[in-house]
Design a protein around this motif. Structure first.
Motif, PDB file in Angstrom:
ATOM      1  N   GLY A  89      84.884 -30.794 -12.003  1.00 32.45           N
ATOM      2  CA  GLY A  89      84.765 -32.271 -11.825  1.00 32.45           C
ATOM      3  C   GLY A  89      84.955 -32.827 -10.208  1.00 32.45           C
ATOM      4  O   GLY A  89      85.600 -32.149  -9.531  1.00 32.45           O
ATOM      5  N   ASP A  90      84.411 -33.861 -10.160  1.00 37.40           N
ATOM      6  CA  ASP A  90      84.479 -34.520  -8.852  1.00 37.40           C
ATOM      7  C   ASP A  90      85.862 -34.910  -8.229  1.00 37.40           C
ATOM      8  O   ASP A  90      86.373 -35.779  -9.314  1.00 37.40           O
ATOM      9  N   PRO A  91      86.407 -34.199  -7.270  1.00 37.72           N
ATOM     10  CA  PRO A  91      87.748 -34.670  -7.177  1.00 37.72           C
ATOM     11  C   PRO A  91      87.861 -36.138  -6.796  1.00 37.72           C
ATOM     12  O   PRO A  91      89.273 -36.861  -6.816  1.00 37.72           O
ATOM     13  N   ALA A  92      86.776 -36.949  -6.555  1.00 35.73           N
ATOM     14  CA  ALA A  92      86.839 -38.272  -6.230  1.00 35.73           C
ATOM     15  C   ALA A  92      87.354 -39.018  -7.419  1.00 35.73           C
ATOM     16  O   ALA A  92      87.821 -40.174  -7.481  1.00 35.73           O
ATOM     17  N   PHE A  93      87.289 -38.545  -8.499  1.00 32.90           N
ATOM     18  CA  PHE A  93      87.525 -39.153  -9.541  1.00 32.90           C
ATOM     19  C   PHE A  93      88.922 -39.423  -9.888  1.00 32.90           C
ATOM     20  O   PHE A  93      89.329 -40.415 -10.541  1.00 32.90           O
ATOM     21  N   ALA A  94      89.748 -38.773  -9.196  1.00 32.88           N
ATOM     22  CA  ALA A  94      91.343 -39.004  -9.105  1.00 32.88           C
ATOM     23  C   ALA A  94      91.377 -40.422  -8.660  1.00 32.88           C
ATOM     24  O   ALA A  94      92.479 -40.900  -9.009  1.00 32.88           O
ATOM     25  N   LEU A  95      90.537 -41.080  -7.745  1.00 32.66           N
ATOM     26  CA  LEU A  95      90.660 -42.058  -7.344  1.00 32.66           C
ATOM     27  C   LEU A  95      90.577 -43.400  -8.037  1.00 32.66           C
ATOM     28  O   LEU A  95      91.211 -44.393  -8.099  1.00 32.66           O
ATOM     29  N   GLY A 128      86.311 -44.146   2.519  1.00 28.60           N
ATOM     30  CA  GLY A 128      86.529 -42.797   3.490  1.00 28.60           C
ATOM     31  C   GLY A 128      87.487 -41.825   2.628  1.00 28.60           C
ATOM     32  O   GLY A 128      87.407 -40.994   2.896  1.00 28.60           O
ATOM     33  N   ALA A 129      88.295 -42.502   1.622  1.00 31.72           N
ATOM     34  CA  ALA A 129      89.111 -41.786   0.880  1.00 31.72           C
ATOM     35  C   ALA A 129      88.330 -40.770  -0.257  1.00 31.72           C
ATOM     36  O   ALA A 129      88.599 -39.730  -0.436  1.00 31.72           O
ATOM     37  N   VAL A 130      87.292 -41.343  -0.849  1.00 32.43           N
ATOM     38  CA  VAL A 130      86.156 -40.710  -1.485  1.00 32.43           C
ATOM     39  C   VAL A 130      85.679 -39.284  -0.703  1.00 32.43           C
ATOM     40  O   VAL A 130      85.646 -38.297  -1.109  1.00 32.43           O
ATOM     41  N   ALA A 131      85.304 -39.621   0.487  1.00 33.53           N
ATOM     42  CA  ALA A 131      84.791 -38.543   1.331  1.00 33.53           C
ATOM     43  C   ALA A 131      85.885 -37.486   1.577  1.00 33.53           C
ATOM     44  O   ALA A 131      85.495 -36.583   1.408  1.00 33.53           O
ATOM     45  N   ALA A 132      87.102 -38.111   1.983  1.00 26.73           N
ATOM     46  CA  ALA A 132      87.874 -37.266   2.389  1.00 26.73           C
ATOM     47  C   ALA A 132      88.791 -36.266   1.219  1.00 26.73           C
ATOM     48  O   ALA A 132      88.945 -35.142   1.257  1.00 26.73           O
ATOM     49  N   CYS A 133      88.617 -36.944  -0.130  1.00 26.44           N
ATOM     50  CA  CYS A 133      89.229 -36.132  -1.261  1.00 26.44           C
ATOM     51  C   CYS A 133      88.106 -34.940  -1.559  1.00 26.44           C
ATOM     52  O   CYS A 133      88.426 -34.363  -2.567  1.00 26.44           O
ATOM     53  N   ARG A 134      86.982 -35.258  -1.013  1.00 24.57           N
ATOM     54  CA  ARG A 134      86.072 -34.069  -1.585  1.00 24.57           C
ATOM     55  C   ARG A 134      85.948 -33.019  -0.935  1.00 24.57           C
ATOM     56  O   ARG A 134      85.247 -31.910  -0.933  1.00 24.57           O
ATOM     57  N   LYS A 135      86.560 -33.056   0.310  1.00 23.45           N
ATOM     58  CA  LYS A 135      86.640 -31.826   1.262  1.00 23.45           C
ATOM     59  C   LYS A 135      87.592 -30.551   0.597  1.00 23.45           C
ATOM     60  O   LYS A 135      88.417 -31.175  -0.009  1.00 23.45           O
ATOM     61  N   GLU A 136      87.411 -29.441   1.340  1.00 27.85           N
ATOM     62  CA  GLU A 136      88.154 -28.491   1.200  1.00 27.85           C
ATOM     63  C   GLU A 136      89.744 -28.960   1.605  1.00 27.85           C
ATOM     64  O   GLU A 136      89.802 -29.417   2.668  1.00 27.85           O
ATOM     65  N   ASN A 137      90.531 -28.422   0.775  1.00 29.91           N
ATOM     66  CA  ASN A 137      92.115 -28.568   1.198  1.00 29.91           C
ATOM     67  C   ASN A 137      92.416 -29.970   1.345  1.00 29.91           C
ATOM     68  O   ASN A 137      93.135 -30.448   2.151  1.00 29.91           O
TER      69      ASN A 137
END
Length: 172
Positions: free
Chosen positions: A8-14, A49-58
């Motif tokens: 899943g896309d980690p951005a969905f947590a937002l 910016g949060a969407v982009a940041a939460c899709r990065k590794e770590n």
């Protein structure tokens, strides 16, 4: 044969946090910049910016506190951009000015004075005294050295004090 698993896309947590965090992020920015339109733009930039940041590794775990931190960085970025546009205007420090900075002040008048200051002065005072950051943290947010930030803080307090004292007794 096993079926491939789709991660899943980690951005969905937002998405789950969005409705709860939006008023807090917007309120944080509005209280610091005092401009509704700017606060809305920065809130939008914060979530993008949060969407982009939460899709990065770590990527760090998504939370309201983390989003407020992203908003703080977006506001500091805005102040830096604005400062670059107004770079020609520099204040000269006033020698021999005492520092009664710890006195109590009228919040409404202080907000008006803060809004009337130059962007660098408003940024350093807000980060230091509203957000309660240390001088070294303010320096990091503004991309300055600690010594340059201390000098800016001194000039900003002097400018604030002069303007604040000049507004006493006026009804604007």
């Amino acid at each position: 044969m096993t079926e491939p698993r789709v991660q899943g896309d980690p951005a969905f947590a937002l998405l789950g946090l969005y409705e709860k965090a939006l008023p807090k992020v917007y309120g944080y920015l509005l209280a610091r910049c005092g401009d509704r339109v700017l606060a809305e733009e920065l809130t939008s930039e914060t979530f993008l910016g949060a969407v982009a940041a939460c899709r990065k590794e770590n990527a760090p775990p998504v939370s309201t506190a983390w989003l407020i931190g992203v908003a703080r960085h977006k506001l500091a970025d805005h102040w830096r951009r604005t400062e670059r546009e107004q770079r020609g205007l520099r204040l000269v420090p006033s020698p021999g000015v005492e520092d009664p900075w710890d006195e109590r002040i009228d919040a409404l008048r202080a907000r008006q004075v803060l809004a009337s200051l130059s962007v660098p002065n408003r940024a350093v005072l807000t980060l230091r005294y509203v957000d309660g950051l240390s001088v070294s943290d303010v320096a990091a947010h503004l991309g300055r050295t600690v010594h340059a930030t201390e000098a800016l803080l001194t000039r900003a307090k002097t400018a604030f004090r002069r303007s604040y004292q000049g507004k006493e007794g006026r009804d604007d």
